[in-house]
Design a protein around this motif. Structure first.
Motif, PDB file in Angstrom:
ATOM      1  N   LEU A 332       1.096  -1.217  -0.141  1.00 35.61           N
ATOM      2  CA  LEU A 332       0.159   0.442  -0.601  1.00 35.61           C
ATOM      3  C   LEU A 332       0.930   1.178  -0.395  1.00 35.61           C
ATOM      4  N   HIS A 333       1.843   1.362   0.913  1.00 35.68           N
ATOM      5  CA  HIS A 333       2.614   1.935   0.885  1.00 35.68           C
ATOM      6  C   HIS A 333       3.421   2.370  -0.739  1.00 35.68           C
ATOM      7  N   VAL A 334       4.040   2.064  -1.832  1.00 33.75           N
ATOM      8  CA  VAL A 334       4.149   1.973  -2.803  1.00 33.75           C
ATOM      9  C   VAL A 334       2.704   2.282  -3.893  1.00 33.75           C
ATOM     10  N   CYS A 335       1.846   1.746  -3.228  1.00 30.00           N
ATOM     11  CA  CYS A 335       0.988   2.334  -4.221  1.00 30.00           C
ATOM     12  C   CYS A 335       0.339   3.866  -3.953  1.00 30.00           C
ATOM     13  N   ARG A 336       0.402   4.161  -2.489  1.00 28.88           N
ATOM     14  CA  ARG A 336      -0.354   5.257  -2.137  1.00 28.88           C
ATOM     15  C   ARG A 336       1.306   6.344  -2.511  1.00 28.88           C
ATOM     16  N   GLU A 337       2.325   6.410  -3.013  1.00 27.49           N
ATOM     17  CA  GLU A 337       3.615   6.561  -3.537  1.00 27.49           C
ATOM     18  C   GLU A 337       3.086   7.459  -5.708  1.00 27.49           C
ATOM     19  N   LEU A 338       2.944   5.769  -5.554  1.00 29.50           N
ATOM     20  CA  LEU A 338       2.535   5.673  -7.574  1.00 29.50           C
ATOM     21  C   LEU A 338       0.979   6.452  -7.321  1.00 29.50           C
ATOM     22  N   LEU A 339       0.537   6.805  -6.837  1.00 26.68           N
ATOM     23  CA  LEU A 339      -1.179   7.712  -6.387  1.00 26.68           C
ATOM     24  C   LEU A 339      -0.416   9.174  -6.924  1.00 26.68           C
ATOM     25  N   MET A 353      -5.322 -12.559  -8.913  1.00 21.06           N
ATOM     26  CA  MET A 353      -5.056 -14.159  -7.895  1.00 21.06           C
ATOM     27  C   MET A 353      -3.546 -14.812  -9.350  1.00 21.06           C
ATOM     28  N   GLY A 354      -2.886 -14.194  -9.713  1.00 24.97           N
ATOM     29  CA  GLY A 354      -2.099 -14.648 -10.642  1.00 24.97           C
ATOM     30  C   GLY A 354      -0.827 -15.037  -9.541  1.00 24.97           C
ATOM     31  N   PRO A 355       0.033 -16.279 -10.017  1.00 26.23           N
ATOM     32  CA  PRO A 355       1.170 -15.985  -8.937  1.00 26.23           C
ATOM     33  C   PRO A 355       2.277 -15.151  -9.140  1.00 26.23           C
ATOM     34  N   GLY A 356       2.221 -14.751 -10.197  1.00 25.13           N
ATOM     35  CA  GLY A 356       3.252 -13.726 -10.161  1.00 25.13           C
ATOM     36  C   GLY A 356       2.980 -12.374  -9.504  1.00 25.13           C
ATOM     37  N   GLN A 357       1.877 -12.011  -9.019  1.00 23.16           N
ATOM     38  CA  GLN A 357       1.617 -10.907  -8.563  1.00 23.16           C
ATOM     39  C   GLN A 357       1.790 -10.425  -6.962  1.00 23.16           C
ATOM     40  N   ILE A 358       1.050 -11.691  -6.724  1.00 27.61           N
ATOM     41  CA  ILE A 358       0.642 -12.889  -5.015  1.00 27.61           C
ATOM     42  C   ILE A 358       2.465 -12.562  -5.048  1.00 27.61           C
ATOM     43  N   ALA A 359       2.778 -13.462  -5.629  1.00 24.60           N
ATOM     44  CA  ALA A 359       4.440 -13.373  -5.592  1.00 24.60           C
ATOM     45  C   ALA A 359       5.838 -12.471  -5.317  1.00 24.60           C
ATOM     46  N   MET A 360       5.007 -11.436  -5.944  1.00 26.06           N
ATOM     47  CA  MET A 360       5.595  -9.541  -6.291  1.00 26.06           C
ATOM     48  C   MET A 360       4.572  -9.435  -5.275  1.00 26.06           C
ATOM     49  N   LEU A 361       3.727  -8.726  -3.687  1.00 30.44           N
ATOM     50  CA  LEU A 361       3.185  -8.915  -3.246  1.00 30.44           C
ATOM     51  C   LEU A 361       3.829  -9.097  -1.666  1.00 30.44           C
ATOM     52  N   GLY A 362       4.594 -10.544  -1.400  1.00 28.25           N
ATOM     53  CA  GLY A 362       4.185 -11.592  -0.483  1.00 28.25           C
ATOM     54  C   GLY A 362       2.620 -11.335   0.435  1.00 28.25           C
ATOM     55  N   THR A 363       1.397 -11.366  -0.659  1.00 32.82           N
ATOM     56  CA  THR A 363       0.173 -12.209  -0.493  1.00 32.82           C
ATOM     57  C   THR A 363      -0.904 -10.817  -0.997  1.00 32.82           C
ATOM     58  N   PRO A 364      -1.741 -11.819  -1.583  1.00 34.41           N
ATOM     59  CA  PRO A 364      -2.643 -11.741  -2.675  1.00 34.41           C
ATOM     60  C   PRO A 364      -3.187  -9.975  -2.231  1.00 34.41           C
ATOM     61  N   PRO A 365      -3.145  -9.557  -3.108  1.00 36.60           N
ATOM     62  CA  PRO A 365      -3.359  -7.624  -2.948  1.00 36.60           C
ATOM     63  C   PRO A 365      -4.640  -7.814  -2.736  1.00 36.60           C
ATOM     64  N   CYS A 366      -5.800  -8.258  -2.242  1.00 39.79           N
ATOM     65  CA  CYS A 366      -6.808  -8.522  -1.550  1.00 39.79           C
ATOM     66  C   CYS A 366      -6.414  -7.383  -0.220  1.00 39.79           C
ATOM     67  N   PHE A 367      -6.017  -7.056   0.613  1.00 40.20           N
ATOM     68  CA  PHE A 367      -6.462  -6.144   1.969  1.00 40.20           C
ATOM     69  C   PHE A 367      -5.797  -4.837   1.063  1.00 40.20           C
ATOM     70  N   VAL A 368      -4.547  -4.885   0.639  1.00 41.50           N
ATOM     71  CA  VAL A 368      -4.575  -3.598  -0.132  1.00 41.50           C
ATOM     72  C   VAL A 368      -5.514  -2.868  -0.700  1.00 41.50           C
ATOM     73  N   LEU A 369      -6.252  -3.899  -1.482  1.00 42.41           N
ATOM     74  CA  LEU A 369      -7.649  -2.999  -1.447  1.00 42.41           C
ATOM     75  C   LEU A 369      -8.375  -2.257  -0.899  1.00 42.41           C
ATOM     76  N   SER A 370      -8.764  -3.776  -0.130  1.00 41.06           N
ATOM     77  CA  SER A 370      -9.573  -3.171   0.813  1.00 41.06           C
ATOM     78  C   SER A 370      -8.641  -1.591   1.478  1.00 41.06           C
ATOM     79  N   LEU A 371      -7.435  -1.601   2.153  1.00 40.41           N
ATOM     80  CA  LEU A 371      -7.571  -0.129   2.871  1.00 40.41           C
ATOM     81  C   LEU A 371      -7.511   0.961   2.229  1.00 40.41           C
ATOM     82  N   ALA A 372      -6.617   0.490   0.694  1.00 36.06           N
ATOM     83  CA  ALA A 372      -6.775   2.124  -0.021  1.00 36.06           C
ATOM     84  C   ALA A 372      -8.408   2.240  -0.337  1.00 36.06           C
TER      85      ALA A 372
END
Length: 538
Positions: A332-339, A353-372
């Motif tokens: 989320l910090h990186v997203c905030r900076e980009l925004l 839901m793909g392995p590439g972005q889940i591995a990149m974040l160390g989590t699926p982005p679900c909770f990142v989006l919730s917080l945003a």
């Protein structure tokens, strides 16, 4: 005289209240309406209200998780107000006539305002009413001084560069609209001095002295009689349109819809109708920024503090590993900076839901989006414009987050929706209880199961995949269960013709917002250009 409102609608324009509880002793089943007394098509208002009590009790017993959340605490107040958008700029115009007496001849039209003095007195009344409306509104407005015109021919002389909408107070003869901004025509019957417009707005303006509508872009929805509340919801819709237009969308991993139809049509409709702009960030670029953030001790310290603060809340339960919450805050910090750098207000992860972005974040982005979403951004799973466009509009109309979710098969008056990306700040003011769990499909990382308020009135919008139709209805939350599906779940009792919805439903995702905004959505789509049809089942 105030227009009667549906009892499910908000009674105050800025606060969307729940309906009253059903009468004691009511034993109708809200989930399975049957028998001689049940309506054949859809739910009558009586059945809708009666079904709430039993349906809510049944849903409340579905999960231990929900009971735990209630025991842990109820809503928790937010520390800062929900962010507001650009104000809607309103120009009030009083059109009146100054007739001259002529002997043995009809020399005046209907109406009580036939002198400059009477017009000035009416202008003071209008300014007082709009001042009160501005204080009542939950969205920002700029109200210009009242323009006094003793002839509609003077409309063409007005400048509109600083105006989003005009309210024409049709005390006198007003049968045309030559300007290029939206207009609401206000008519007085019982709220003040009688207006000529009450007699002629329908015939002379809308129908241009004929039998059928004859003014492009205008219809009955643009006429308001007496009611300040009716005026307010139209202004709310226009505020939503203003802030939804020109949305800049951050597409992490590119634009990737959930369907071929949305992939084909979404970008075109978003650009043509809403003026969207897109900023793409590749996975490699995001990964590099995230690596840099993880190496920054100060960033790590701040995200650790935010993680700890969240987990200390009395209405939060942790049922996944703590590291996934921290990883979500880092992303989320990186997203905030980009925004901040790009000026974007919306973002999504293309292959969430793909392995590439889940591995990149160390989590699926679900909770990142919730917080945003809780912070006031609009952030949805995938970068699918079919559900992004209604989500963005709803966020601005309602001044609160929206919940994008999977639609399910409507039956027996119910619609189940579910997703792992779910805001908690659903009323825009404070946070619902929540359990932080793994993402369902991967059983990994962090996702938010929000425990939704029982009997809460909601608005549901189901966009089709071709991006040319939105279907919608008002409903009531009667369950927040825990089926083996995406973590955040609502069972919604549909206030409307659910059998017709069952036959005609399109799309795959639904956008949910707390409150009743059915009228605003239809009006907003009309004012935004009409490329998207509105099909309402309530």
């Amino acid at each position: 005289m105030k227009t009667p409102r549906n009892p499910l609608s908000s009674q105050e324009p800025s606060v969307h209240k729940n309906v009253e509880d059903p009468p004691s002793g009511v034993m109708a089943c809200g989930c399975h309406l049957h028998g001689a007394g049940a309506p054949k098509n859809g739910l009558s208002r009586r059945y809708f209200l009666q079904g709430l009590g039993v349906a809510s009790v049944a849903a409340g017993a579905l999960t231990l998780s929900a009971a735990k959340a209630r025991a842990a605490g109820e809503r928790v107040a937010a520390e800062s107000p929900f962010p507001r958008g650009k104000p809607v700029r309103v120009k009030p115009i009083l059109v009146f006539d100054v007739p001259v007496r002529r002997d043995q001849e009809s020399w005046r039209s209907y109406g009580a305002i036939h002198t400059v003095a009477a017009a000035r007195e009416e202008a003071a009344r209008i300014e007082k009413e709009l001042g009160a409306l501005k204080q009542q509104a939950e969205f920002p407005m700029e109200i210009h001084p009242v323009e006094l015109l003793d002839s509609q021919t003077k409309l063409r002389q007005l400048g509109m560069n600083d105006t989003d909408v005009c309210i024409v107070y049709a005390a006198g003869y007003c049968t045309e609209w030559p300007l290029k901004v939206p207009m609401i025509m206000f008519l007085r019957h019982r709220s003040g001095p009688f207006y000529l417009g009450l007699e002629i707005a329908h015939w002379r303006f809308l129908r241009q002295s004929g039998d059928v509508p004859a003014v492009a872009g205008f219809d009955m929805a643009d006429l308001v009689v007496d009611s300040q509340e009716e005026l307010l919801w139209r202004l709310r819709a226009l505020y939503g349109v203003k802030n939804a237009k020109g949305t800049k969308m951050l597409t992490i991993g590119g634009l990737e819809a959930y369907s071929a139809l949305a992939q084909e049509h979404g970008p075109r409709v978003a650009r043509e109708m809403w003026g969207y702009d897109f900023v793409n960030v590749t996975d490699d670029e995001f990964a590099a920024r995230l690596k840099s953030a993880r190496a920054d001790a100060e960033v790590v310290r701040k995200m650790e503090e935010q993680t700890a603060s969240l987990l200390k809340l009395p209405n939060i339960q942790l049922e996944t590993e703590r590291k996934f919450i921290f990883n979500s805050y880092m992303a989320l910090h990186v997203c905030r900076e980009l925004l901040k750098e790009t000026g974007a207000s919306n973002f999504g992860f293309a292959r969430c839901m793909g392995p590439g972005q889940i591995a990149m974040l160390g989590t699926p982005p679900c909770f990142v989006l919730s917080l945003a979403n809780d912070e006031g951004h609009t952030a949805y799973c995938h970068t699918d414009l079919s559900h992004t466009m209604p989500g963005v509009l709803l966020r601005w109309i309602a001044s609160r987050p929206t919940f994008v979710c999977n639609s399910h098969h409507p039956h027996d008056g119910l619609l189940l929706v579910a997703h792992c990306q779910a805001p908690r700040r659903m009323n825009g003011q404070d946070y619902e209880p929540a359990t932080l769990m793994t993402h369902y499909e991967s059983d990994y990382g962090a996702a938010c199961k929000t425990h939704y308020r029982q009997d809460q009135v909601i608005t549901a919008v189901v966009p089709n995949l071709a991006c040319n139709k939105w279907q919608g209805f008002r409903g009531k939350i009667v369950g927040s269960p825990s089926y083996p599906a995406c973590r955040s779940q609502m069972e919604i009792l549909i206030d409307g013709d659910w059998r017709r919805l069952q036959r005609e439903m399109e799309g795959f995702h639904t956008q949910i917002v707390y409150g009743d905004y059915i009228r605003e959505i239809g009006y907003a789509l009309k004012q935004a250009g009409g490329q998207i049809a509105w099909q309402c089942y309530t």
